[in-house]
Design a protein around this motif. Structure first.
Motif, PDB file in Angstrom:
ATOM      1  N   GLY A  98      46.326  38.696   7.287  1.00  0.00           N
ATOM      2  CA  GLY A  98      46.161  40.087   6.896  1.00  0.00           C
ATOM      3  C   GLY A  98      47.377  40.681   6.217  1.00  0.00           C
ATOM      4  O   GLY A  98      48.466  40.104   6.199  1.00  0.00           O
ATOM      5  N   SER A  99      47.174  41.866   5.653  1.00  0.00           N
ATOM      6  CA  SER A  99      48.215  42.504   4.844  1.00  0.00           C
ATOM      7  C   SER A  99      49.349  43.072   5.704  1.00  0.00           C
ATOM      8  O   SER A  99      50.510  43.065   5.284  1.00  0.00           O
ATOM      9  CB  SER A  99      47.595  43.627   4.008  1.00  0.00           C
ATOM     10  OG  SER A  99      46.979  44.594   4.850  1.00  0.00           O
ATOM     11  N   PHE A 100      49.032  43.580   6.914  1.00  0.00           N
ATOM     12  CA  PHE A 100      50.088  44.170   7.757  1.00  0.00           C
ATOM     13  C   PHE A 100      51.102  43.114   8.180  1.00  0.00           C
ATOM     14  O   PHE A 100      52.319  43.342   8.088  1.00  0.00           O
ATOM     15  CB  PHE A 100      49.468  44.836   8.984  1.00  0.00           C
ATOM     16  CG  PHE A 100      50.484  45.393   9.934  1.00  0.00           C
ATOM     17  CD1 PHE A 100      51.131  46.579   9.643  1.00  0.00           C
ATOM     18  CD2 PHE A 100      50.803  44.727  11.114  1.00  0.00           C
ATOM     19  CE1 PHE A 100      52.085  47.105  10.511  1.00  0.00           C
ATOM     20  CE2 PHE A 100      51.741  45.248  11.988  1.00  0.00           C
ATOM     21  CZ  PHE A 100      52.386  46.434  11.677  1.00  0.00           C
ATOM     22  N   VAL A 101      50.641  41.970   8.631  1.00  0.00           N
ATOM     23  CA  VAL A 101      51.556  40.897   9.027  1.00  0.00           C
ATOM     24  C   VAL A 101      52.318  40.387   7.817  1.00  0.00           C
ATOM     25  O   VAL A 101      53.505  40.054   7.901  1.00  0.00           O
ATOM     26  CB  VAL A 101      50.781  39.765   9.727  1.00  0.00           C
ATOM     27  CG1 VAL A 101      51.726  38.646  10.141  1.00  0.00           C
ATOM     28  CG2 VAL A 101      50.040  40.295  10.942  1.00  0.00           C
ATOM     29  N   CYS A 102      51.650  40.344   6.665  1.00  0.00           N
ATOM     30  CA  CYS A 102      52.322  39.911   5.440  1.00  0.00           C
ATOM     31  C   CYS A 102      53.485  40.835   5.098  1.00  0.00           C
ATOM     32  O   CYS A 102      54.551  40.382   4.669  1.00  0.00           O
ATOM     33  CB  CYS A 102      51.317  39.861   4.290  1.00  0.00           C
ATOM     34  SG  CYS A 102      52.034  39.513   2.668  1.00  0.00           S
ATOM     35  N   SER A 103      53.294  42.128   5.296  1.00  0.00           N
ATOM     36  CA  SER A 103      54.334  43.094   4.933  1.00  0.00           C
ATOM     37  C   SER A 103      55.494  43.124   5.924  1.00  0.00           C
ATOM     38  O   SER A 103      56.613  43.480   5.548  1.00  0.00           O
ATOM     39  CB  SER A 103      53.727  44.499   4.828  1.00  0.00           C
ATOM     40  OG  SER A 103      52.694  44.535   3.865  1.00  0.00           O
ATOM     41  N   THR A 104      55.243  42.765   7.165  1.00  0.00           N
ATOM     42  CA  THR A 104      56.263  42.955   8.208  1.00  0.00           C
ATOM     43  C   THR A 104      56.881  41.674   8.746  1.00  0.00           C
ATOM     44  O   THR A 104      57.889  41.738   9.445  1.00  0.00           O
ATOM     45  CB  THR A 104      55.643  43.725   9.394  1.00  0.00           C
ATOM     46  OG1 THR A 104      54.505  43.012   9.901  1.00  0.00           O
ATOM     47  CG2 THR A 104      55.212  45.118   8.948  1.00  0.00           C
ATOM     48  N   THR A 105      56.311  40.520   8.464  1.00  0.00           N
ATOM     49  CA  THR A 105      56.778  39.305   9.141  1.00  0.00           C
ATOM     50  C   THR A 105      58.211  38.936   8.770  1.00  0.00           C
ATOM     51  O   THR A 105      59.038  38.679   9.653  1.00  0.00           O
ATOM     52  CB  THR A 105      55.821  38.132   8.853  1.00  0.00           C
ATOM     53  OG1 THR A 105      56.318  36.973   9.491  1.00  0.00           O
ATOM     54  CG2 THR A 105      55.665  37.873   7.357  1.00  0.00           C
ATOM     55  N   TRP A 107      60.468  40.935   7.351  1.00  0.00           N
ATOM     56  CA  TRP A 107      61.334  42.044   7.752  1.00  0.00           C
ATOM     57  C   TRP A 107      61.670  41.951   9.238  1.00  0.00           C
ATOM     58  O   TRP A 107      62.830  42.115   9.636  1.00  0.00           O
ATOM     59  CB  TRP A 107      60.632  43.364   7.446  1.00  0.00           C
ATOM     60  CG  TRP A 107      61.272  44.539   8.123  1.00  0.00           C
ATOM     61  CD1 TRP A 107      62.410  45.203   7.736  1.00  0.00           C
ATOM     62  CD2 TRP A 107      60.834  45.179   9.324  1.00  0.00           C
ATOM     63  NE1 TRP A 107      62.702  46.222   8.620  1.00  0.00           N
ATOM     64  CE2 TRP A 107      61.741  46.231   9.605  1.00  0.00           C
ATOM     65  CE3 TRP A 107      59.751  44.981  10.181  1.00  0.00           C
ATOM     66  CZ2 TRP A 107      61.603  47.063  10.713  1.00  0.00           C
ATOM     67  CZ3 TRP A 107      59.608  45.803  11.282  1.00  0.00           C
ATOM     68  CH2 TRP A 107      60.529  46.839  11.535  1.00  0.00           C
ATOM     69  N   MET A 164      60.179  44.293   3.363  1.00  0.00           N
ATOM     70  CA  MET A 164      58.905  44.955   3.587  1.00  0.00           C
ATOM     71  C   MET A 164      58.394  45.645   2.308  1.00  0.00           C
ATOM     72  O   MET A 164      57.193  45.648   2.015  1.00  0.00           O
ATOM     73  CB  MET A 164      59.040  45.984   4.711  1.00  0.00           C
ATOM     74  CG  MET A 164      57.753  46.683   5.099  1.00  0.00           C
ATOM     75  SD  MET A 164      58.029  48.036   6.274  1.00  0.00           S
ATOM     76  CE  MET A 164      58.725  47.134   7.647  1.00  0.00           C
ATOM     77  N   CYS A 178      50.846  35.267   0.511  1.00  0.00           N
ATOM     78  CA  CYS A 178      51.758  36.374   0.803  1.00  0.00           C
ATOM     79  C   CYS A 178      53.085  36.090   0.102  1.00  0.00           C
ATOM     80  O   CYS A 178      53.735  35.060   0.381  1.00  0.00           O
ATOM     81  CB  CYS A 178      51.963  36.507   2.313  1.00  0.00           C
ATOM     82  SG  CYS A 178      52.994  37.905   2.798  1.00  0.00           S
TER      83      CYS A 178
END
Length: 387
Positions: A98-105, A107, A164, A178
């Protein structure tokens, strides 16, 4: 992992692990290696945390132990939350989280890595003296430790923010990948930032920590032929700092190499750097258990408690049952009353300071009182005596 970089970005890199890899060997071997590192490292860091918690509850804590407990907690978070994401990515060879994990992993992982380096640097100010514990079993550490940890985590979460901001989920055929894409308009500023970021969060803290502990250990050995406990702890911290610097160097090297716009490093070097990053979190508890006397003794104590608790409880339970049985069967009513009063006086922390009347004297007096035959409540005892 062949993919063309878009024309409007200055660099293009995968996030959350290398994707689009070819070959079943890598797809199978990498998840197995990462899972093995995660399991062994998580067990080791949990044991270290339990040992430090036990020391603080027993009044054997110190500032250094408080910071090392924070370091073990950070390693545990990296192994339980960051490494599984890479294992899934290597197995799927694409992005499925998903996009949330992609954006935060990335970081979140960089925040933990930076926090580890800064926590080790903060141990240079920590003392080895014991921290007094409160009556409730908790420990009261110095205020500066709480402030230092709060400052460290704020800085650690602020520095990797570009990880992020530039993260994006991009379609690739029927799958998604990602990636991190930095636009050309921000390349000048970010080029300067990616020179300052590794220097301020990795190079300077590691060099400062190694130099401080090397100088401290050298002075202790020269002035004291037989080093004391403080010198041993200094050696442990020096080894931890050296291991962290060496094992994180490939990760920071490949990270800076890609962000500064040079040719992409080999895929094998990128994978090697990621494996070493997680292996560093698994190596820290090994160093503490083998070199730190307090941790080694705590590990032995926990092992002894875990293996001998069952055999110790069984005799105690039987003894308690026998004592209860003896209390119920031996003596007449007067003796039972005296025993009950004695137990009430000796048992319970809340009743220790209370003044209990001389009830035992009352029962002793009642014991010698003669009872008439017509008032005897247990006539069968008298019949047995007559026989």
């Amino acid at each position: 992992m062949d993919i063309n970089r878009p024309a409007n970005v200055s660099f293009f890199d995968f996030i959350g692990g290398v994707q689009l890899l070819q070959g079943e060997d890598t797809r199978t071997a990498m998840p197995v290696i990462l899972i093995g590192i995660c399991v062994s490292g998580a067990v080791g860091n949990l044991l270290v945390l339990l040992i430090f918690i036990r020391d603080f509850r027993n009044g054997k804590g110190s500032e250094v132990k408080a910071l090392l407990a924070s370091l073990a907690s950070t390693d545990l978070v990296i192994l339980l939350l960051c490494a599984p994401v890479r294992a899934i990515t290597y197995y799927k060879q694409s992005w499925t989280l998903g996009s949330f994990v992609c954006s935060t992993t990335d970081w979140f992982q960089h925040s933990c890595v930076v926090a580890k380096t800064l926590i080790l640097a903060a141990t240079t100010r920590a003392k080895h003296t014991l921290v007094p514990s409160t009556g409730s079993g908790s420990f009261s550490g110095p205020t500066w430790i709480h402030g230092a940890l709060a400052f460290i985590w704020i800085v650690s979460m602020m520095f990797p923010l570009p990880q992020m901001l530039f993260a994006a989920l991009v379609p690739h055929g029927r799958d998604k990948i990602c990636v991190s894409e930095m636009p050309v308009c921000a390349s000048d500023f970010m080029s300067l930032f990616y020179k300052i970021y590794p220097t301020a969060t990795f190079v300077v803290p590691v060099i400062f920590t190694l130099a401080y502990y090397t100088k401290t250990l050298h002075a202790a050995v020269n002035h004291e032929p037989s080093p004391q406990h403080q010198s041993k702890v200094t050696l442990v911290l020096l080894c931890l700092s050296g291991a962290l610097g060496l094992m994180l160097l490939p990760e920071w090297g490949t990270f800076t190499w890609i962000r500064l716009g040079y040719n992409k490093p080999p895929v094998g070097l990128i994978i090697f750097a990621q494996v070493f990053l997680y292996a560093c979190s698994s190596l820290s508890p090994v160093v503490l258990m083998t070199m730190y006397d307090d941790v080694r003794q705590g590990l032995i104590a926990i092992w002894f408690i875990a293996t001998c608790r069952g055999s110790k409880q069984l005799p105690n339970n039987n003894t308690t049952k026998k004592n209860k049985k003896c209390t119920k069967t031996e003596g007449n009513g007067a003796e039972v009353g005296a025993n009950a009063v004695a137990n009430a006086v000796s048992g319970g922390d809340t009743e220790k300071e209370k003044t209990i009347p001389d009830v035992e004297h009352f029962w002793t007096g009642r014991r010698n009182t003669q009872i008439e035959e017509e008032q005897d409540p247990v006539p069968w005892e008298r019949e047995e005596k007559m026989l």
